[in-house]
Design a protein around this motif. Structure first.
Motif, PDB file in Angstrom:
ATOM      1  N   ARG A  18       0.790  -1.229   0.000  1.00 48.99           N
ATOM      2  CA  ARG A  18       0.000   0.000   0.000  1.00 48.99           C
ATOM      3  C   ARG A  18       0.822   1.279   0.000  1.00 48.99           C
ATOM      4  O   ARG A  18       0.351   2.318  -0.439  1.00 48.99           O
ATOM      5  N   SER A  19       2.044   1.258   0.516  1.00 50.46           N
ATOM      6  CA  SER A  19       2.802   2.512   0.593  1.00 50.46           C
ATOM      7  C   SER A  19       4.279   2.368   0.267  1.00 50.46           C
ATOM      8  O   SER A  19       5.037   3.290   0.496  1.00 50.46           O
ATOM      9  N   ARG A  35       8.894   4.966  -0.798  1.00 51.14           N
ATOM     10  CA  ARG A  35       7.555   4.979  -0.213  1.00 51.14           C
ATOM     11  C   ARG A  35       6.691   5.906  -1.053  1.00 51.14           C
ATOM     12  O   ARG A  35       7.179   6.883  -1.615  1.00 51.14           O
ATOM     13  N   TYR A  36       5.444   5.588  -1.164  1.00 50.57           N
ATOM     14  CA  TYR A  36       4.526   6.422  -1.926  1.00 50.57           C
ATOM     15  C   TYR A  36       3.160   6.387  -1.258  1.00 50.57           C
ATOM     16  O   TYR A  36       2.834   5.458  -0.533  1.00 50.57           O
ATOM     17  N   TYR A  37       2.379   7.380  -1.505  1.00 49.30           N
ATOM     18  CA  TYR A  37       1.055   7.512  -0.913  1.00 49.30           C
ATOM     19  C   TYR A  37       0.063   7.898  -2.006  1.00 49.30           C
ATOM     20  O   TYR A  37      -0.313   9.052  -2.141  1.00 49.30           O
ATOM     21  N   HIS A  41      -4.624   4.778  -5.868  1.00 52.86           N
ATOM     22  CA  HIS A  41      -4.178   3.395  -5.670  1.00 52.86           C
ATOM     23  C   HIS A  41      -3.903   2.658  -6.981  1.00 52.86           C
ATOM     24  O   HIS A  41      -4.228   1.498  -7.136  1.00 52.86           O
TER      25      HIS A  41
END
Length: 50
Positions: A18-19, A35-37, A41
């Motif tokens: 997810r991140s 890391r990504y947000y 999605h």
């Protein structure tokens, strides 16, 4: 943008959740981790032959 030029890609492993995402090129000869947000999605991976 992160990239590496290699003579040959023998194998490529991409692990994502997810991140975070990790990319292993040629049994770990090169490794990318971040890391990504994402808001929507979605993940896009692209390979380009030179």
């Amino acid at each position: 943008m992160r990239y590496v030029e290699v003579d040959e890609v023998k194998n490529l492993k991409v692990l994502a959740d997810r991140s975070s995402i990790e990319v292993f090129v040629n049994d770990g000869e090169y490794v990318f981790s971040t890391r990504y947000y994402p808001e929507n999605h979605k993940l896009l991976a692209e390979a380009v032959e030179a």
